[in-house]
Design a protein around this motif. Structure first.
Motif, PDB file in Angstrom:
ATOM      1  N   UNK A 127      29.697-115.196 -28.837  1.00  0.00           N
ATOM      2  CA  UNK A 127      29.701-115.538 -30.261  1.00  0.00           C
ATOM      3  C   UNK A 127      29.077-114.421 -31.091  1.00  0.00           C
ATOM      4  N   UNK A 128      29.542-113.208 -30.842  1.00  0.00           N
ATOM      5  CA  UNK A 128      29.083-112.034 -31.578  1.00  0.00           C
ATOM      6  C   UNK A 128      30.297-111.436 -32.296  1.00  0.00           C
ATOM      7  N   UNK A 129      30.218-111.417 -33.628  1.00  0.00           N
ATOM      8  CA  UNK A 129      31.297-110.898 -34.456  1.00  0.00           C
ATOM      9  C   UNK A 129      30.690-109.943 -35.476  1.00  0.00           C
ATOM     10  N   UNK A 130      31.373-108.841 -35.750  1.00  0.00           N
ATOM     11  CA  UNK A 130      30.796-107.945 -36.734  1.00  0.00           C
ATOM     12  C   UNK A 130      31.620-106.723 -37.013  1.00  0.00           C
ATOM     13  N   UNK A 142      25.207 -83.699 -44.100  1.00  0.00           N
ATOM     14  CA  UNK A 142      26.103 -84.331 -43.139  1.00  0.00           C
ATOM     15  C   UNK A 142      26.556 -83.385 -42.030  1.00  0.00           C
ATOM     16  N   UNK A 143      26.938 -82.164 -42.398  1.00  0.00           N
ATOM     17  CA  UNK A 143      27.429 -81.219 -41.392  1.00  0.00           C
ATOM     18  C   UNK A 143      26.394 -80.951 -40.308  1.00  0.00           C
ATOM     19  N   UNK A 144      25.126 -80.959 -40.671  1.00  0.00           N
ATOM     20  CA  UNK A 144      24.070 -80.651 -39.706  1.00  0.00           C
ATOM     21  C   UNK A 144      23.713 -81.832 -38.814  1.00  0.00           C
ATOM     22  N   UNK A 145      23.849 -83.047 -39.335  1.00  0.00           N
ATOM     23  CA  UNK A 145      23.395 -84.207 -38.560  1.00  0.00           C
ATOM     24  C   UNK A 145      24.515 -84.976 -37.869  1.00  0.00           C
ATOM     25  N   UNK A 146      25.740 -84.490 -37.956  1.00  0.00           N
ATOM     26  CA  UNK A 146      26.859 -85.187 -37.296  1.00  0.00           C
ATOM     27  C   UNK A 146      26.581 -85.454 -35.809  1.00  0.00           C
ATOM     28  N   UNK A 147      26.082 -84.476 -35.029  1.00  0.00           N
ATOM     29  CA  UNK A 147      25.828 -84.776 -33.619  1.00  0.00           C
ATOM     30  C   UNK A 147      24.822 -85.917 -33.424  1.00  0.00           C
ATOM     31  N   UNK A 148      23.788 -85.950 -34.234  1.00  0.00           N
ATOM     32  CA  UNK A 148      22.805 -87.029 -34.127  1.00  0.00           C
ATOM     33  C   UNK A 148      23.411 -88.364 -34.546  1.00  0.00           C
ATOM     34  N   UNK A 149      24.247 -88.349 -35.576  1.00  0.00           N
ATOM     35  CA  UNK A 149      24.906 -89.585 -36.015  1.00  0.00           C
ATOM     36  C   UNK A 149      25.784 -90.138 -34.896  1.00  0.00           C
ATOM     37  N   UNK A 150      26.573 -89.279 -34.268  1.00  0.00           N
ATOM     38  CA  UNK A 150      27.465 -89.719 -33.184  1.00  0.00           C
ATOM     39  C   UNK A 150      26.662 -90.257 -32.000  1.00  0.00           C
ATOM     40  N   UNK A 151      25.555 -89.594 -31.690  1.00  0.00           N
ATOM     41  CA  UNK A 151      24.701 -90.039 -30.581  1.00  0.00           C
ATOM     42  C   UNK A 151      24.125 -91.424 -30.888  1.00  0.00           C
ATOM     43  N   UNK A 152      23.618 -91.621 -32.098  1.00  0.00           N
ATOM     44  CA  UNK A 152      23.023 -92.900 -32.461  1.00  0.00           C
ATOM     45  C   UNK A 152      24.068 -93.987 -32.676  1.00  0.00           C
ATOM     46  N   UNK A 153      25.284 -93.605 -33.036  1.00  0.00           N
ATOM     47  CA  UNK A 153      26.357 -94.592 -33.157  1.00  0.00           C
ATOM     48  C   UNK A 153      26.621 -95.262 -31.807  1.00  0.00           C
ATOM     49  N   UNK A 154      26.542 -94.499 -30.736  1.00  0.00           N
ATOM     50  CA  UNK A 154      26.710 -95.086 -29.398  1.00  0.00           C
ATOM     51  C   UNK A 154      25.593 -96.080 -29.103  1.00  0.00           C
ATOM     52  N   UNK A 155      24.364 -95.746 -29.505  1.00  0.00           N
ATOM     53  CA  UNK A 155      23.247 -96.670 -29.304  1.00  0.00           C
ATOM     54  C   UNK A 155      23.420 -97.939 -30.131  1.00  0.00           C
ATOM     55  N   UNK A 156      23.918 -97.792 -31.344  1.00  0.00           N
ATOM     56  CA  UNK A 156      24.157 -98.963 -32.195  1.00  0.00           C
ATOM     57  C   UNK A 156      25.239 -99.845 -31.575  1.00  0.00           C
ATOM     58  N   UNK A 157      26.298 -99.237 -31.081  1.00  0.00           N
ATOM     59  CA  UNK A 157      27.344-100.025 -30.431  1.00  0.00           C
ATOM     60  C   UNK A 157      26.807-100.720 -29.181  1.00  0.00           C
ATOM     61  N   UNK A 158      25.939-100.045 -28.430  1.00  0.00           N
ATOM     62  CA  UNK A 158      25.332-100.674 -27.250  1.00  0.00           C
ATOM     63  C   UNK A 158      24.452-101.854 -27.679  1.00  0.00           C
ATOM     64  N   UNK A 159      23.702-101.692 -28.751  1.00  0.00           N
ATOM     65  CA  UNK A 159      22.876-102.777 -29.277  1.00  0.00           C
ATOM     66  C   UNK A 159      23.753-103.991 -29.571  1.00  0.00           C
ATOM     67  N   UNK A 160      24.869-103.763 -30.248  1.00  0.00           N
ATOM     68  CA  UNK A 160      25.778-104.849 -30.621  1.00  0.00           C
ATOM     69  C   UNK A 160      26.395-105.487 -29.379  1.00  0.00           C
ATOM     70  N   UNK A 161      26.803-104.667 -28.424  1.00  0.00           N
ATOM     71  CA  UNK A 161      27.452-105.175 -27.204  1.00  0.00           C
ATOM     72  C   UNK A 161      26.502-106.008 -26.353  1.00  0.00           C
ATOM     73  N   UNK A 162      25.201-105.718 -26.426  1.00  0.00           N
ATOM     74  CA  UNK A 162      24.232-106.440 -25.601  1.00  0.00           C
ATOM     75  C   UNK A 162      23.500-107.533 -26.373  1.00  0.00           C
ATOM     76  N   UNK A 163      23.857-107.731 -27.633  1.00  0.00           N
ATOM     77  CA  UNK A 163      23.204-108.745 -28.454  1.00  0.00           C
ATOM     78  C   UNK A 163      23.448-110.130 -27.884  1.00  0.00           C
ATOM     79  N   UNK A 164      22.375-110.896 -27.807  1.00  0.00           N
ATOM     80  CA  UNK A 164      22.460-112.295 -27.353  1.00  0.00           C
ATOM     81  C   UNK A 164      21.721-113.157 -28.369  1.00  0.00           C
ATOM     82  N   UNK A 165      22.390-114.203 -28.827  1.00  0.00           N
ATOM     83  CA  UNK A 165      21.734-115.161 -29.728  1.00  0.00           C
ATOM     84  C   UNK A 165      20.983-116.182 -28.893  1.00  0.00           C
ATOM     85  N   UNK A 166      19.875-116.637 -29.376  1.00  0.00           N
ATOM     86  CA  UNK A 166      19.096-117.675 -28.660  1.00  0.00           C
ATOM     87  C   UNK A 166      19.457-119.039 -29.211  1.00  0.00           C
TER      88      UNK A 166
END
Length: 184
Positions: free
Chosen positions: A120-123, A160-184
């Motif tokens: 039941x995770x939608x977003x 933006x041009x300088x931080x694109x690599x960091x944005x892409x790296x953290x985007x993967x972490x954000x997606x992992x956060x969403x994929x592992x989210x569990x509601x109580x």
């Protein structure tokens, strides 16, 4: 005679350097980040998820969190809202925050949507390209009781041009956060 000597001298100067001189290309910084490893955080809030081992969590009131990435000089701010027959209103507020960046953004591509029916995770995740304060905005809901939203900020002037690599790296972490989210 003087004209021919002068002409010969000028011709010699013009054609003596046959090698073409080119400016050096600009060097680009190559940023390398460690392979992501994750740990589950257990909260007293109505949700749990996994975050990177590079990050630290600062718990705030109302089940809000700050996920700090000191090596990247970045923070993901997490906001929790309980739904009380106002889901549409909450999601509009989250979208409004994303589109406040439209003034400075080069482009805001269509959001990446996701749904994990079994949990039941939608977003959705919005990338905001350009020199904006927050390049990633996301929201997650169970569509009944809970809404979790987040924004990525860097502790630096937006380039933006300088931080694109960091944005892409953290985007993967954000997606992992969403994929592992569990509601109580």
């Amino acid at each position: 005679m003087k004209n021919s000597v002068l002409l010969l001298l000028i011709a010699t100067l013009l054609f003596s350097c046959s090698e073409e001189i080119l400016p050096k290309p600009k060097p680009y910084l190559k940023l390398q980040y460690p392979i992501a490893r994750y740990k589950k955080i257990e909260t007293n809030c109505p949700y749990n998820f996994e975050i990177s081992t590079l990050a630290t969590v600062n718990y705030k009131n109302n089940c809000w969190l700050e996920i700090d990435y000191p090596p990247l000089k970045a923070t993901i701010y997490i906001t929790y809202r309980k739904v009380d027959n106002n889901l549409d209103e909450i999601l509009r507020e989250v979208d409004k925050l994303t589109y406040k960046h439209a003034v400075k953004a080069d482009v805001i591509p269509d959001a990446k949507t996701f749904e994990y029916l079994d949990k039941k995770v939608f977003g959705k995740v919005n990338n905001v390209e350009g020199n904006v304060a927050s390049n990633i905005q996301f929201s997650v809901t169970d569509s009944v009781k809970h809404v979790l939203s987040g924004s990525l900020y860097f502790y630096t002037k937006p380039n933006y041009d300088s931080i694109i690599p960091a944005i892409k790296y953290l985007e993967k972490d954000i997606m992992h956060l969403v994929e592992t989210l569990e509601w109580k």
